[in-house]
Design a protein around this motif. Structure first.
Motif, PDB file in Angstrom:
ATOM      1  N   ALA A   1       0.850  -1.193   0.000  1.00 19.95           N
ATOM      2  CA  ALA A   1       0.000   0.000   0.000  1.00 19.95           C
ATOM      3  C   ALA A   1       0.885   1.242   0.000  1.00 19.95           C
ATOM      4  N   THR A   2       0.436   2.288  -0.669  1.00 18.00           N
ATOM      5  CA  THR A   2       1.181   3.545  -0.713  1.00 18.00           C
ATOM      6  C   THR A   2       0.292   4.711  -0.315  1.00 18.00           C
ATOM      7  N   LEU A   3       0.876   5.646   0.400  1.00 24.08           N
ATOM      8  CA  LEU A   3       0.215   6.900   0.759  1.00 24.08           C
ATOM      9  C   LEU A   3       1.154   8.039   0.410  1.00 24.08           C
ATOM     10  N   SER A   4       0.629   9.120  -0.109  1.00 26.25           N
ATOM     11  CA  SER A   4       1.455  10.270  -0.435  1.00 26.25           C
ATOM     12  C   SER A   4       2.060  10.861   0.839  1.00 26.25           C
ATOM     13  N   CYS A   5       3.287  11.351   0.743  1.00 29.24           N
ATOM     14  CA  CYS A   5       3.939  11.955   1.907  1.00 29.24           C
ATOM     15  C   CYS A   5       3.100  13.104   2.454  1.00 29.24           C
ATOM     16  N   PRO A   6       2.797  13.099   3.744  1.00 31.17           N
ATOM     17  CA  PRO A   6       2.042  14.212   4.331  1.00 31.17           C
ATOM     18  C   PRO A   6       2.869  15.493   4.323  1.00 31.17           C
ATOM     19  N   CYS A   7       2.287  16.576   3.841  1.00 32.56           N
ATOM     20  CA  CYS A   7       2.976  17.863   3.792  1.00 32.56           C
ATOM     21  C   CYS A   7       2.260  18.854   4.702  1.00 32.56           C
TER      22      CYS A   7
ATOM     23  N   TYR B   1       7.478   2.315   5.731  1.00 29.70           N
ATOM     24  CA  TYR B   1       8.733   2.855   5.213  1.00 29.70           C
ATOM     25  C   TYR B   1       8.535   4.325   4.864  1.00 29.70           C
ATOM     26  N   THR B   2       9.335   5.171   5.494  1.00 33.23           N
ATOM     27  CA  THR B   2       9.163   6.618   5.361  1.00 33.23           C
ATOM     28  C   THR B   2      10.345   7.300   4.685  1.00 33.23           C
ATOM     29  N   GLU B   3      11.291   6.503   4.139  1.00 27.30           N
ATOM     30  CA  GLU B   3      12.553   7.094   3.680  1.00 27.30           C
ATOM     31  C   GLU B   3      12.356   8.179   2.627  1.00 27.30           C
ATOM     32  N   GLN B   4      11.403   7.998   1.700  1.00 22.34           N
ATOM     33  CA  GLN B   4      11.198   9.024   0.676  1.00 22.34           C
ATOM     34  C   GLN B   4      10.722  10.344   1.288  1.00 22.34           C
ATOM     35  N   CYS B   5       9.921  10.247   2.328  1.00 19.04           N
ATOM     36  CA  CYS B   5       9.342  11.449   2.927  1.00 19.04           C
ATOM     37  C   CYS B   5      10.313  12.169   3.863  1.00 19.04           C
ATOM     38  N   GLN B   6      11.461  11.554   4.163  1.00 19.94           N
ATOM     39  CA  GLN B   6      12.439  12.184   5.043  1.00 19.94           C
ATOM     40  C   GLN B   6      13.404  13.097   4.285  1.00 19.94           C
ATOM     41  N   LEU B   7      13.328  13.106   2.948  1.00 20.75           N
ATOM     42  CA  LEU B   7      14.251  13.908   2.157  1.00 20.75           C
ATOM     43  C   LEU B   7      13.858  15.375   2.167  1.00 20.75           C
ATOM     44  N   LEU B   8      14.823  16.230   1.821  1.00 18.84           N
ATOM     45  CA  LEU B   8      14.539  17.659   1.692  1.00 18.84           C
ATOM     46  C   LEU B   8      13.734  17.919   0.424  1.00 18.84           C
TER      47      LEU B   8
ATOM     48  N   ASN C   1      27.501  24.824  -4.313  1.00 14.40           N
ATOM     49  CA  ASN C   1      27.730  26.193  -3.848  1.00 14.40           C
ATOM     50  C   ASN C   1      27.905  26.346  -2.340  1.00 14.40           C
ATOM     51  N   GLU C   2      27.639  25.309  -1.580  1.00 15.11           N
ATOM     52  CA  GLU C   2      27.713  25.442  -0.132  1.00 15.11           C
ATOM     53  C   GLU C   2      28.888  24.650   0.431  1.00 15.11           C
ATOM     54  N   HIS C   3      29.415  25.124   1.570  1.00 21.82           N
ATOM     55  CA  HIS C   3      30.451  24.378   2.286  1.00 21.82           C
ATOM     56  C   HIS C   3      29.734  23.384   3.199  1.00 21.82           C
ATOM     57  N   LEU C   4      29.742  22.131   2.807  1.00 20.23           N
ATOM     58  CA  LEU C   4      28.960  21.115   3.496  1.00 20.23           C
ATOM     59  C   LEU C   4      29.768  20.452   4.602  1.00 20.23           C
ATOM     60  N   ASN C   5      29.073  20.069   5.668  1.00 20.00           N
ATOM     61  CA  ASN C   5      29.727  19.302   6.725  1.00 20.00           C
ATOM     62  C   ASN C   5      29.465  17.810   6.514  1.00 20.00           C
ATOM     63  N   VAL C   6      30.005  16.985   7.391  1.00 25.36           N
ATOM     64  CA  VAL C   6      29.914  15.534   7.230  1.00 25.36           C
ATOM     65  C   VAL C   6      28.463  15.066   7.255  1.00 25.36           C
ATOM     66  N   ILE C   7      27.666  15.612   8.181  1.00 26.32           N
ATOM     67  CA  ILE C   7      26.273  15.191   8.297  1.00 26.32           C
ATOM     68  C   ILE C   7      25.499  15.535   7.029  1.00 26.32           C
ATOM     69  N   GLU C   8      25.732  16.715   6.482  1.00 22.25           N
ATOM     70  CA  GLU C   8      25.039  17.129   5.264  1.00 22.25           C
ATOM     71  C   GLU C   8      25.429  16.251   4.077  1.00 22.25           C
ATOM     72  N   VAL C   9      26.717  15.958   3.943  1.00 21.65           N
ATOM     73  CA  VAL C   9      27.166  15.104   2.840  1.00 21.65           C
ATOM     74  C   VAL C   9      26.579  13.705   2.985  1.00 21.65           C
ATOM     75  N   SER C  10      26.577  13.191   4.199  1.00 22.53           N
ATOM     76  CA  SER C  10      26.004  11.859   4.437  1.00 22.53           C
ATOM     77  C   SER C  10      24.539  11.811   4.048  1.00 22.53           C
ATOM     78  N   SER C  11      23.777  12.840   4.439  1.00 19.78           N
ATOM     79  CA  SER C  11      22.343  12.861   4.134  1.00 19.78           C
ATOM     80  C   SER C  11      22.094  12.996   2.638  1.00 19.78           C
ATOM     81  N   ILE C  12      22.962  13.694   1.931  1.00 18.32           N
ATOM     82  CA  ILE C  12      22.781  13.855   0.484  1.00 18.32           C
ATOM     83  C   ILE C  12      23.100  12.545  -0.241  1.00 18.32           C
TER      84      ILE C  12
END
Length: 350
Positions: free
Chosen positions: A88-94, A118-125, A145-156
């Motif tokens: 079953a699928t539900l659209s990500c709540p916004c 499974y919520t992984e798609q809805c956790q993205l920016l 264009n941004e100076h990224l830190n480790v957490i930001e690179v990992s999430s991307i």
């Protein structure tokens, strides 16, 4: 076949409608067409074709019933009736009541019970109110264009792995933007990339994204970025001439022998990373300097294991450093740290 003791010493000639009292707790009707003359000490085996039913007949499970789960303190999710073994699928709540291309998913198991959400798609920016092209553009700009830190690179890296799996919106434009984001990641500060490379799961996700993108392509393509180059070939094995298939990506190349390819259409991916992006694969040697590009190749969808090749795989390296020292050829083997890929690199000076 229960044993029944007749409580009489005289001859009894039972008919199809006669009853025999069994010494069990269930009632059995004996149906026989022949005469039986039991004695007080004899045993009679009652044979019957009728069924013994204990309790109600179980009803077949048709699917999972409607279910409500909590998404946030303010938002509940209502999962509809779903067939067995279906998802079953539900659209990500916004929160701003906008729509999203992405979904929450939940499987109905074969026994009629619900699985995890499974919520992984809805956790993205950027997943709310944006098209796939806009989402990818925002990630591309962020990595460029941004100076990224480790957490930001990992999430991307995690986000690209998820976005690459959304095959319903795959096209040449999304493919190239996804690869550009990965290329930008290889160009972040070396100290950050080294931390990323120390986590084999992140490196694995990085390489899986490239694999997924390569598998979704419906035609051959080449991507050339600042830090990496990728070439995917989709051809008939009959067009391979000479001893094999040559890739000239980067400063060097790979020759895959003709015997590596099975009959029919094949898909092969070549990749070359610039040498200073090696830290995405972890720290290879405390005293080593990488003096070449990094090469890899994948033959997809082979039906049989690779063994007994008539000719070897050949890899050519071009020296990119003037350092002197002992030259050695090294390979990245993530199988010892949880990965599944092998990348080759060489010309290392100690």
């Amino acid at each position: 076949s229960s044993s029944v003791e007749a409580t009489t010493s005289s001859s009894v000639g039972p008919t199809a409608s006669s009853s025999v009292e069994a010494t069990t707790s269930s009632s059995i009707e004996a149906t026989t067409s022949s005469s039986v003359e039991p004695t007080a000490s004899s045993s009679v085996e009652a044979t019957t074709s009728s069924l013994i039913t204990i309790g109600p007949t179980p009803q077949p499970i048709e699917g999972c019933t409607e279910d409500i789960t909590k998404y946030t303190n303010e938002v509940n999710l209502t999962w509809p009736v779903t067939e067995l073994n279906a998802t079953a699928t539900l659209s990500c709540p916004c929160s701003d009541n906008s729509t999203s291309l992405f979904n929450l998913t939940r499987k109905c198991h074969g026994n009629g019970t619900w699985g995890v959400v499974y919520t992984e798609q809805c956790q993205l920016l950027y997943v709310c109110g944006n098209s796939m092209e806009t989402i990818l553009e925002k990630y591309s700009n962020k990595t460029a264009n941004e100076h990224l830190n480790v957490i930001e690179v990992s999430s991307i890296i995690y986000a690209v792995r998820v976005l690459a799996s959304v095959d319903s919106v795959y096209n040449n434009s999304t493919r190239d933007t996804l690869l550009k984001i990965l290329d930008n990641i290889l160009d972040v500060d070396a100290s950050i990339l080294e931390i990323i490379g120390s986590n084999p799961h992140l490196t694995l996700r990085f390489m899986e994204s490239i694999d997924i993108i390569s598998k979704l392509a419906s035609e051959s393509f080449t991507y050339s970025g600042k830090m990496m180059q990728i070439s995917v070939m989709i051809k008939e094995a009959s067009v391979i001439l000479g001893n094999g298939l040559l890739s000239n990506l980067g400063k060097g190349g790979i020759i895959l022998p003709k015997s590596l390819f099975e009959e029919g259409t094949f898909r092969v991916g070549f990749i070359a990373f610039r040498g200073d992006s090696v830290t995405i694969f972890g720290k290879s040697h405390s005293q080593a300097t990488v003096g070449s590009d990094i090469f890899g190749a994948t033959v997809y969808d082979r039906k049989s294991p690779v063994e007994g090749l008539e000719n070897p795989v050949k890899i050519y390296f071009h020296k990119t450093t003037s350092d002197e020292g002992t030259v050695s050829c090294r390979f990245w083997d993530p199988s010892s740290s949880g990965g599944t890929y092998i990348m080759l690199y060489s010309i290392i000076y100690t």
